[in-house]
Design an enzyme around this catalytic site. Structure first.
Site, mmCIF file in Angstrom:
data_model
loop_
_atom_site.group_PDB
_atom_site.id
_atom_site.type_symbol
_atom_site.label_atom_id
_atom_site.label_comp_id
_atom_site.label_asym_id
_atom_site.label_seq_id
_atom_site.Cartn_x
_atom_site.Cartn_y
_atom_site.Cartn_z
ATOM 1 N N HIS A 192 -6.780 -6.269 -0.786
ATOM 2 C CA HIS A 192 -5.629 -5.288 -0.741
ATOM 3 C C HIS A 192 -4.697 -5.960 -0.038
ATOM 4 C CE1 HIS A 192 -3.948 -1.321 -0.712
ATOM 5 N NE2 HIS A 192 -3.886 -1.412 0.621
ATOM 6 N N SER A 198 0.722 -1.137 0.053
ATOM 7 C CA SER A 198 0.095 0.026 0.117
ATOM 8 C C SER A 198 0.901 1.254 -0.056
ATOM 9 C CB SER A 198 -1.018 -0.108 1.192
ATOM 10 O OG SER A 198 -2.073 0.842 1.004
ATOM 11 N N ASP A 218 -8.369 -3.814 -6.621
ATOM 12 C CA ASP A 218 -8.434 -2.985 -5.417
ATOM 13 C C ASP A 218 -8.945 -1.693 -5.229
ATOM 14 O OD1 ASP A 218 -6.774 -1.601 -3.181
ATOM 15 O OD2 ASP A 218 -5.057 -3.048 -3.853
#
Length: 574
Positions: free
Chosen positions: A508, A260, A480
């Protein structure tokens, strides 16, 4: 990262000990900064572990280990293999870890000035340094504001034993994140976030003024407490901190696994210090061109799409949840529930904003869908709010740890780049997005709103990209929500040596979460970077993997001990 023996190792260690982080991107006018001598790290027994963060996941979010967001361990045989994490199914190796602290400059332009402290942990590989050891694998879970100590333990348990044995897996809490010091806190979370909070979707100007006032209050709280620290809370400085970690470890090069926001941090590090990178894995990739206002607007539509995926799944399993057999019917039920909670919060706790926080977690992992569906069905059909309240307490309640994470999130994003300072711009953009993506537009704007009033203006982000890297592995899910697919394509174009591995589905944080195909590719790359997929053309995926199967629908009940049991499961299976 490196594997060095003999004289070369001695020279590299000596240089690392004398020189602090000093890197510069090709063509950049950013100066090199020499640092003070690095003392060898003093590794000790780690202090007792605290609970992992479990708060709301708006913003770019952290790709946390799945177990930390699964609220209940299922005891029912019908649900145990469907909803339990991979570690529960396969057994878990408890890693032996050690901890250390590292002093780094607050301001790298003043390397002998004020210092701050980073907390580190390490799970050492068992392969000899004179054998096939591959050095250090540094990890980061994202955020900004995620601490990497728990992720290091997680990665050590999830990698195949023969791969983990070849790395020293090192986690760190980035500057501002507890237990590093200082650890930011801007408000008293028990008071500021006492549920139920004002509805994040204002119905009139007066309600909007309340939300804006809270954003200003939070920004002022951060400025009053941390005026000396906020100017230096940036992704670039965190990347320089990473290189200080490398130097303190005595490594010439390091490998890195980031999720991320950690993909952006890793990309900045690779841009500034390309000569220090051996392996680079970026999972769930941030679009570096959207830093940060546009990135959050892009999320509005991707979160809304993922929420609609969930609603469609609930409709498909109408035999279990009985909320409607079409997505439109389930959507009507969900927004009706949200509206009702404005006046009558569930259990006196879960209002519409708390509901948003709970259900936004479903965009990160569809393994939560059976629990979300159960809470939804129990409340709408039976007036039972117990599952909904339990989910809020488990995955969305904001405590001191989560408020620390949020403070760092804002500190980094508000300082990294320029944000609109006119609330009129925010209002216009949010209303436009809300018309198309009502699930996330206003909640996301409110989450980031303190940046409109932040005491430190945004700077100029590092221009990400370089061709001077070994093969880079990018991993991305097609649907995502937190880091939309377009960001991975952009990152691929900026790093010509990168290869993009795409997984179908929308979870994710793809790797080390149960997708065997992705994990095989990751392990092969970590063993030997040349085993990454072959690059195919200028755009698109270089390799693909199937997504994880959709979760099996089950109506989960919650016992007094917090465990989940499946009282009714869907007849439909895939």
């Amino acid at each position: 990262m490196k594997r060095v023996v003999g004289v070369v190792a001695g020279v590299a260690t000596l240089v690392a000990g004398l020189v602090g982080p000093e890197g510069v991107a090709a063509g950049s006018d950013r100066p090199r900064h020499w640092g003070p001598p690095q003392r060898p790290l003093e590794w000790k027994q780690c202090p007792p572990e605290k609970k992992s963060a479990s708060g709301g996941l708006l913003g770019l979010g952290s790709a946390r280990p799945l177990d930390s967001i699964e609220p209940f361990a299922s005891t029912a045989s019908t649900a145990s293999t469907e909803s339990a994490g991979p570690a529960r199914r396969a057994g878990r190796r408890e890693p032996v870890q050690e901890c250390a602290e590292l002093r780094v400059p607050l301001d790298y332009r003043e390397p002998y000035g004020q210092q701050i402290t980073l907390s580190l942990n390490r799970i050492k590989g068992t392969v000899s340094r004179d054998g096939n050891h591959l050095g250090t694998l540094l990890v980061n879970p994202g955020g900004p504001g995620g601490e990497g100590l728990s992720l290091a333990r997680y990665v050590a348990t999830r990698l195949p034993k023969e791969v983990a044995a070849r790395f020293d897996i090192v986690g760190f809490a980035p500057r501002g994140v507890a237990p590093s010091q200082p650890a930011l806190s801007c408000v008293d979370p028990a008071r500021f976030y006492a549920p139920p909070r004002p509805d994040n979707v204002p119905k009139n100007d007066a309600e909007e003024r309340v939300l804006v006032g809270r954003a200003k209050q939070y920004a002022e709280g951060c400025g009053n407490r941390w005026a000396w620290f906020l100017p230096y809370l940036t992704t670039e400085n965190s990347a320089r901190d990473m290189d200080a970690v490398r130097a303190a470890l005595g490594e010439q090069k390091i490998s890195y696994l980031g999720y991320s926001y950690g993909t952006y941090l890793g990309a900045v590090y690779a841009t500034l210090f390309p000569q220090r990178v051996r392996r680079l894995v970026l999972d769930s990739v941030v679009d570096p061109a959207g830093v940060w206002y546009q990135a959050n607007i892009a999320q509005d539509r991707s979160f809304d799409r993922r929420h609609r995926d969930f609603l469609a799944w609930v409709a498909e399993h109408h035999d279990v949840y009985k909320l409607g057999a079409t997505q439109a019917a389930v959507s009507f039920a969900w927004y009706a529930m949200r509206s009702r909670l404005r006046d009558r919060p569930a259990g006196g706790v879960v209002g519409p904003s708390e509901l948003d926080d709970v259900f936004s977690n479903g965009a990160y992992s569809d393994r939560l869908w059976p629990y979300l569906g159960s809470a939804f069905s129990s409340y709408v059909r039976n007036g039972d709010s117990s599952v909904l309240v339990k989910l809020f307490r488990t995955v969305a309640e904001i405590d001191e740890e989560e408020e620390n994470s949020y403070a760092v999130y804002l500190g980094v994003e508000c300082r990294d780049a320029a944000w609109p300072r006119s609330w009129d711009r925010w209002r216009a953009d949010t209303r436009r997005e809300h018309a198309e993506a009502p699930f996330m537009a206003w909640p996301n704007a409110v989450y980031n709103a303190p940046c409109a009033f932040w005491p430190e203006k945004g700077g100029t982000p590092v221009k990400v990209g370089t061709s001077h890297l070994p093969p880079v592995l990018l991993i991305q899910a097609e649907r995502d929500a937190a880091t939309p697919y377009a960001g991975a394509l952009r990152m691929r174009s900026l790093f010509p040596t990168s290869r993009l591995l795409v997984s179908h589905g929308g979870n994710h944080g793809v790797s080390l979460a149960g997708n065997a195909c992705v994990d095989r590719q990751l392990s092969a790359y970590l063993r030997d970077a040349v085993l990454s997929p072959q690059r195919r053309g200028k755009r698109g995926a270089d390799a693909t993997c199937p997504g994880e199967p959709e979760p099996r629908a089950a109506l989960m009940k919650v016992t007094e001990g917090g465990q989940g049991t499946a009282s009714h499961t869907s007849a439909k299976r895939r």
